[in-house]
Design a protein around this motif. Structure first.
Motif, PDB file in Angstrom:
ATOM      1  N   GLU B  61       0.806  -1.223   0.000  1.00  0.00           N
ATOM      2  CA  GLU B  61       0.000   0.000   0.000  1.00  0.00           C
ATOM      3  C   GLU B  61       0.839   1.272   0.000  1.00  0.00           C
ATOM      4  OE1 GLU B  61      -2.552  -0.449   3.385  1.00  0.00           O
ATOM      5  OE2 GLU B  61      -3.730  -2.043   2.459  1.00  0.00           O
ATOM      6  N   LYS B  62       1.974   1.257   0.680  1.00  0.00           N
ATOM      7  CA  LYS B  62       2.711   2.499   0.930  1.00  0.00           C
ATOM      8  C   LYS B  62       4.067   2.574   0.247  1.00  0.00           C
ATOM      9  CE  LYS B  62       0.813   2.717   5.647  1.00  0.00           C
ATOM     10  NZ  LYS B  62       1.160   2.806   7.085  1.00  0.00           N
ATOM     11  N   GLU B  64       5.205   2.581  -2.972  1.00  0.00           N
ATOM     12  CA  GLU B  64       5.417   3.375  -4.189  1.00  0.00           C
ATOM     13  C   GLU B  64       6.469   2.741  -5.118  1.00  0.00           C
ATOM     14  OE1 GLU B  64       5.593   7.620  -3.711  1.00  0.00           O
ATOM     15  OE2 GLU B  64       4.421   7.579  -1.852  1.00  0.00           O
ATOM     16  N   GLY B 252      17.687  13.694   7.673  1.00  0.00           N
ATOM     17  CA  GLY B 252      16.367  14.031   8.205  1.00  0.00           C
ATOM     18  C   GLY B 252      15.310  12.962   8.015  1.00  0.00           C
ATOM     19  N   TYR B 253      15.624  11.903   7.272  1.00  0.00           N
ATOM     20  CA  TYR B 253      14.626  10.839   7.052  1.00  0.00           C
ATOM     21  C   TYR B 253      14.608   9.880   8.240  1.00  0.00           C
ATOM     22  CZ  TYR B 253      13.958  12.337   2.242  1.00  0.00           C
ATOM     23  OH  TYR B 253      13.637  13.059   1.124  1.00  0.00           O
ATOM     24  N   ASP B 254      13.414   9.297   8.498  1.00  0.00           N
ATOM     25  CA  ASP B 254      13.244   8.427   9.667  1.00  0.00           C
ATOM     26  C   ASP B 254      13.108   6.961   9.258  1.00  0.00           C
ATOM     27  OD1 ASP B 254      10.607   8.165   8.771  1.00  0.00           O
ATOM     28  OD2 ASP B 254       9.830   9.648  10.176  1.00  0.00           O
ATOM     29  N   SER B 256      10.265   5.269   8.723  1.00  0.00           N
ATOM     30  CA  SER B 256       8.914   4.962   8.253  1.00  0.00           C
ATOM     31  C   SER B 256       8.840   4.745   6.743  1.00  0.00           C
ATOM     32  CB  SER B 256       7.984   6.121   8.623  1.00  0.00           C
ATOM     33  OG  SER B 256       8.264   7.238   7.786  1.00  0.00           O
ATOM     34  N   TYR B 258       7.417   6.750   4.859  1.00  0.00           N
ATOM     35  CA  TYR B 258       7.685   8.037   4.209  1.00  0.00           C
ATOM     36  C   TYR B 258       9.125   8.073   3.708  1.00  0.00           C
ATOM     37  CZ  TYR B 258       3.243   9.603   6.044  1.00  0.00           C
ATOM     38  OH  TYR B 258       1.904   9.725   6.314  1.00  0.00           O
ATOM     39  N   PHE B 259      10.015   7.397   4.413  1.00  0.00           N
ATOM     40  CA  PHE B 259      11.420   7.258   3.985  1.00  0.00           C
ATOM     41  C   PHE B 259      11.549   6.209   2.880  1.00  0.00           C
ATOM     42  CE2 PHE B 259      15.174   4.464   4.974  1.00  0.00           C
ATOM     43  CZ  PHE B 259      16.112   5.200   4.267  1.00  0.00           C
ATOM     44  N   SER B 261       9.439   4.876   0.805  1.00  0.00           N
ATOM     45  CA  SER B 261       8.798   5.207  -0.476  1.00  0.00           C
ATOM     46  C   SER B 261       9.561   6.288  -1.234  1.00  0.00           C
ATOM     47  CB  SER B 261       7.353   5.659  -0.241  1.00  0.00           C
ATOM     48  OG  SER B 261       7.309   6.859   0.519  1.00  0.00           O
ATOM     49  N   SER B 262      10.360   7.074  -0.519  1.00  0.00           N
ATOM     50  CA  SER B 262      11.142   8.125  -1.193  1.00  0.00           C
ATOM     51  C   SER B 262      12.273   7.549  -2.034  1.00  0.00           C
ATOM     52  CB  SER B 262      11.737   9.083  -0.151  1.00  0.00           C
ATOM     53  OG  SER B 262      10.725   9.727   0.598  1.00  0.00           O
TER      54      SER B 262
END
Lengths: 277, 277
Positions: B61-62, B64, B252-254, B256, B258-259, B261-262
């Motif tokens: 799902e997350k 990407e 600065g990335y953690d 999760s 959010y990291f 998928s980047s």
């Protein structure tokens, strides 16, 4: 405004925030993605309105928009779909009440006290965003999915001076003519259908609303296509009003975020072009 | 093998499947993304092993990854992280038991009957995949996150003839030397640390395992960086063994998605180059 979370992602910051809303009388949560940018720069904004049952979180987690927004330098805002909480009216069905605000200002009980999503999205939240983020409010676009596609089309058409670009995914283009919309509009606004015309993209266009262009994405395997969505009604209204509509029918795609995420970056680029991002 | 769901996405099919596993003695669920391809073509494969508390669904799902896999023509497989169910041993803590299989074959009670994730990932699931999908098993890469980064590194290093490319996100590079790993390895394998050496990327390299290259992505704001992850130990082991390691520290990335998928699309492209996709 309270910060719920901020995470670095795709060369920007994905934040989630909460505030006490005057319009709804409740706490409201929304997400904002801000790409890295030069100090003092003001960025264009793309609003994304979500569909039935969703909160800000669905598109924030599954939408795959951040890379495109970072590339284009666009701020992406995802509000909630309704007021929520113990003191807020609700319905057992997924298509009425909490999670199903339909982007209207309710006039009927028990909904009227809190279900003021039109005022919230059109007035209160933009003012809050302008106060707290580096946004250029002269450059705004709007999109959304399903019920939120209805929201994007109707809010965009009613405020064409504010939104330079309007698009939608699997939108409910004619809520006054389909089961989801008839239930929601009669519940929130009452049985007088004259009051519904400002909340239906097709009747808004019939009544004179215009846009420079509309972009609509629709999956052919969408389980709601024939009964609830009816993009052909928007195509007819746009043809009659000489509004250029690009309607992309996507073979085999359904109503889910697997569909939205496949094309949301394309929509971001389309908006960016019109917002001169 | 039973189809749980199939959705069209990003020019391919995202599927979720379930089967009865001999290795774990339970039903196991996994996801497979298959890009559109010419009839009869066999595509390279990228395995993605997930971290603590995750199932196949988190990355599906997350993550990407679909746009990059469709572009490169790579099949992406996301297994579960452990056996699950009522008859399966568990622990109240998030870092042991269900959701925390650590990619080992457990020898200790109560874990041994079901927690055979090494055999499941190395042997049983690849055979099932080869039977049901258009894969070229001569072209496989492996990656993963956190506990799954540990899984990708150790399974990759133990089977360097099979995996042409190995990468990881925020991996537990030295489980024998950090709290998560010491708890899991002692619980699943017992107190004899000699048995742990095949399940620790750093000790595997000390003991002679080699890879052509390793790619590791790590956020500097990862809350587990100093206590559990310690990428400097992998850097030291690789330097001593002349294994080329690219360690990208991302400011600065953690920890999760959010990291992840980047940068997951970058990893897909890196694997694709090595798999000549």
């Amino acid at each position: 405004m309270e910060t719920v979370s901020e995470n670095r992602s795709h060369g920007g910051t994905q934040g989630v925030y909460r505030h006490k809303s005057t319009a709804t009388g409740t706490d409201m949560t929304f997400s904002v993605f801000v790409p890295d940018h030069e100090a003092g720069a003001k960025l264009p904004v793309l609003w994304y309105l979500s569909g039935l049952t969703c909160t800000h979180a669905n598109v924030t987690e599954k939408g795959e928009y951040r890379a495109a927004c970072a590339k284009a330098g666009i701020i992406f805002i995802a509000p909630d779909t309704s007021p929520r909480g113990e003191g807020v009216a609700d319905d057992d069905a997924y298509d009425m009440g909490q999670g199903a605000g339909f982007y209207v200002d309710a006039t009927q009980q028990p909904w009227a006290p809190h279900f003021q999503m039109r005022s919230y999205i059109e007035d209160e939240l933009p003012a809050l965003i302008a106060e707290h983020f580096q946004v250029d409010m002269a450059r705004q676009g709007i999109t959304g999915h399903s019920m939120g596609g209805h929201g994007a089309l109707t809010i965009g058409l009613r405020n064409a001076d504010r939104f330079a670009s309007i698009s939608a995914f699997s939108p409910v283009v004619a809520p006054a003519s389909v089961p989801w919309g008839e239930k929601a509009l009669s519940g929130y606004l009452g049985e007088d259908r004259a009051a519904w015309r400002a909340y239906d993209a097709c009747t808004l266009i019939e009544d004179g609303a215009r846009a420079d262009a509309l972009l609509v994405e629709q999956g052919t395997a969408d389980q709601f296509l024939e009964e609830q969505l009816k993009p052909e009604l928007l195509a007819e209204a746009c043809a009659n009003a000489n509004i250029p509509l690009t309607l992309n029918m996507r073979d085999g795609y359904d109503h889910s975020y697997y569909f939205i995420s496949s094309f949301l970056a394309d929509h971001v680029a389309w908006h960016a072009e019109r917002l001169k991002a």
